[in-house]
Design an enzyme around this catalytic site. Structure first.
Site, PDB file in Angstrom:
ATOM      1  N   ARG A  78      31.858  68.269  46.669  1.00  0.00           N
ATOM      2  CA  ARG A  78      31.377  67.309  46.066  1.00  0.00           C
ATOM      3  C   ARG A  78      30.079  67.256  45.331  1.00  0.00           C
ATOM      4  NH1 ARG A  78      28.701  61.943  47.991  1.00  0.00           N
ATOM      5  NH2 ARG A  78      30.039  60.226  47.109  1.00  0.00           N
TER       6      ARG A  78
ATOM      7  N   VAL B 159      30.121  58.464  41.801  1.00  0.00           N
ATOM      8  CA  VAL B 159      30.883  59.109  42.656  1.00  0.00           C
ATOM      9  C   VAL B 159      30.910  58.175  43.783  1.00  0.00           C
ATOM     10  CG1 VAL B 159      31.300  61.110  43.854  1.00  0.00           C
ATOM     11  CG2 VAL B 159      30.141  61.395  41.771  1.00  0.00           C
ATOM     12  N   SER B 160      32.053  57.654  44.033  1.00  0.00           N
ATOM     13  CA  SER B 160      32.510  56.407  45.038  1.00  0.00           C
ATOM     14  C   SER B 160      32.060  57.073  46.527  1.00  0.00           C
ATOM     15  CB  SER B 160      33.709  55.946  45.105  1.00  0.00           C
ATOM     16  OG  SER B 160      34.013  55.448  43.780  1.00  0.00           O
ATOM     17  N   SER B 161      31.732  55.930  47.279  1.00  0.00           N
ATOM     18  CA  SER B 161      31.591  56.653  48.635  1.00  0.00           C
ATOM     19  C   SER B 161      32.629  57.276  49.398  1.00  0.00           C
ATOM     20  CB  SER B 161      31.366  55.274  49.608  1.00  0.00           C
ATOM     21  OG  SER B 161      29.986  54.583  49.116  1.00  0.00           O
TER      22      SER B 161
ATOM     23  N   PHE C  76      33.058  48.672  44.180  1.00  0.00           N
ATOM     24  CA  PHE C  76      33.180  49.517  43.172  1.00  0.00           C
ATOM     25  C   PHE C  76      32.546  49.060  41.861  1.00  0.00           C
ATOM     26  CE2 PHE C  76      36.774  51.600  45.428  1.00  0.00           C
ATOM     27  CZ  PHE C  76      36.689  52.671  45.128  1.00  0.00           C
TER      28      PHE C  76
END
Length: 411
Positions: free
Chosen positions: A43, A75-77, A222
């Site tokens: 990540r 970069v989403s959770s 988001f």
């Protein structure tokens, strides 16, 4: 980007395993395939501006802001990504479309579908797609095809015959365009963060008798979509910027009447006797319950000055309804007598019928509480083309958008 040093690789691997352990413990990661994907994809390589600790925290990492400083790409959770991947049902050999690029989620999808599967990632921003293309190549995922285009229209030129087995939307949407449905395979799943009367939910949809029907749900947050499916609706200032009412495009109010009510009528407050325990937060299940049972229903947004002025008991969004020139919305107060750290739900109302509307909304809150719906409301959402006649819709609360008509119903 230079390859990781041995020391960085070891530290990143340790943090990655720690994050995966947390996701498993929380129940975000359930299946072995999703676990293996999170264990494999570095990540931190997709968040080069973050420290290793930031990259492997269970939180989003902003990668681009607009000229006003608002996030437009991230970069989403990890917990959200894990839940959406679980909802997608992706597996080896499948063909998948991601709408909203960044690189990391597409890499996770590539791990799930394997070398014999296909992943296409679309984003409207050339800077974002160039960055995603570069990072995917540097991390060994150059088999992901990245396209710069308006995700509203999917990726028709890259869609496989028969459609995608999964379409995962990684930006907040208020509507479901026809292209997403047209490019979905017969047994495929569409996973999309959907704004539903101001609430934010991720729904998974499958085909059912000529329309889509939800088959899973989770909470989300988001950045909003851009392009032709950007969020419509608007905010109405009811008391300067202290109190704002959010409306979808199909909702209409007498703005001046509501402003006058808030400014000049006495406040009516009805306390429900329903307590939120300290660890429950705002309870998405209550929002969904009210959306399904109250018409009209929307969200009201209170700032810190609204709390100081007694207009609201909290600064987060709350469910609201109105009738002609009368407005009613949820509020809270500490309930230390029954639950230290807890809060009692109530209703503030303004306007000529404030007592009646406050009592009506309060009764819905009590029905949610007494009916055993706390934490368990799972509405069904059906998606029909926007021109579907009323008589062809399933029973439920109808929300009409530009591209679709949504019908929300409770079991």
């Amino acid at each position: 980007m230079a390859p990781d040093t041995a020391e960085v690789a070891v530290h990143a691997g340790s943090l990655r395993r720690k994050l995966l352990d947390e996701l498993r413990e929380r129940g975000d990661v359930r299946g072995s395939r999703v676990a293996a994907a999170f264990d494999a994809v570095p990540r931190h390589r997709f968040a080069p501006g973050a420290t290793l600790e930031e990259a492997y925290a269970n939180d989003s990492v902003i990668t681009k802001r607009n000229e006003r400083g608002y996030p437009v790409s991230s970069v989403s959770s990890p917990w959200v990504q894990a839940r959406m991947l679980e909802l997608s049902g992706l597996g080896p050999g499948m063909r998948a479309l991601e709408i909203g690029s960044g690189g990391y989620n597409a890499a996770l999808m590539a791990e799930l579908v394997g070398e014999h599967g296909e992943v296409v990632s679309v984003d409207i921003d050339q800077e974002v797609t160039d960055r995603a293309t570069r990072l995917l190549a540097e991390t060994g995922y150059d088999r992901v095809r990245v396209l710069c285009a308006d995700g509203t229209y999917g990726a028709v030129e890259l869609a496989p015959e028969g459609g995608f087995d999964a379409i995962i939307v990684t930006a907040q949407a208020s509507d479901l365009p026809p292209a997403w449905i047209d490019q979905l395979s017969e047994r495929g799943r569409l996973v999309v963060p959907l704004s539903l009367r101001g609430t934010r939910q991720v729904f998974a949809f499958q085909r059912e008798a000529g329309h889509l029907r939800s088959c899973g749900r989770t909470e989300c947050g988001f950045v909003g979509m851009r392009g032709d499916n950007r969020h419509g609706g608007h905010l109405i200032d009811l008391s300067g910027e202290d109190l704002r009412l959010g409306l979808d495009d199909d909702q209409h109010v007498d703005v001046e009447a509501l402003r006058s009510a808030v400014a000049s009528s006495p406040q009516s407050t009805t306390w429900t006797g329903v307590t939120l325990r300290g660890n429950e937060g705002a309870l998405p299940s209550l929002d969904l319950w009210l959306i399904s049972n109250v018409d009209p229903c929307t969200r009201i947004y209170a700032g810190s000055r609204a709390v100081e002025r007694g207009l609201s008991g909290w600064t987060i969004a709350a469910s609201a309804t109105w009738e002609d020139g009368t407005l009613a919305y949820l509020t809270i107060r500490p309930d230390t007598a029954n639950d230290p750290g807890g809060f009692e739900l109530g209703v503030h109302a303004y306007g000529p019928d404030r007592d009646l509307l406050a009592a009506r909304l309060a009764e819905h809150v009590r029905a949610w509480d007494s009916g055993g719906h706390r934490g368990s409301v799972e509405p069904t959402v059906r998606v029909y083309p926007a021109d579907t006649p009323e008589e062809q819709l399933a029973p439920g609360r109808v929300i009409t958008h530009r591209y679709s008509r949504l019908v929300v119903s409770l079991p």
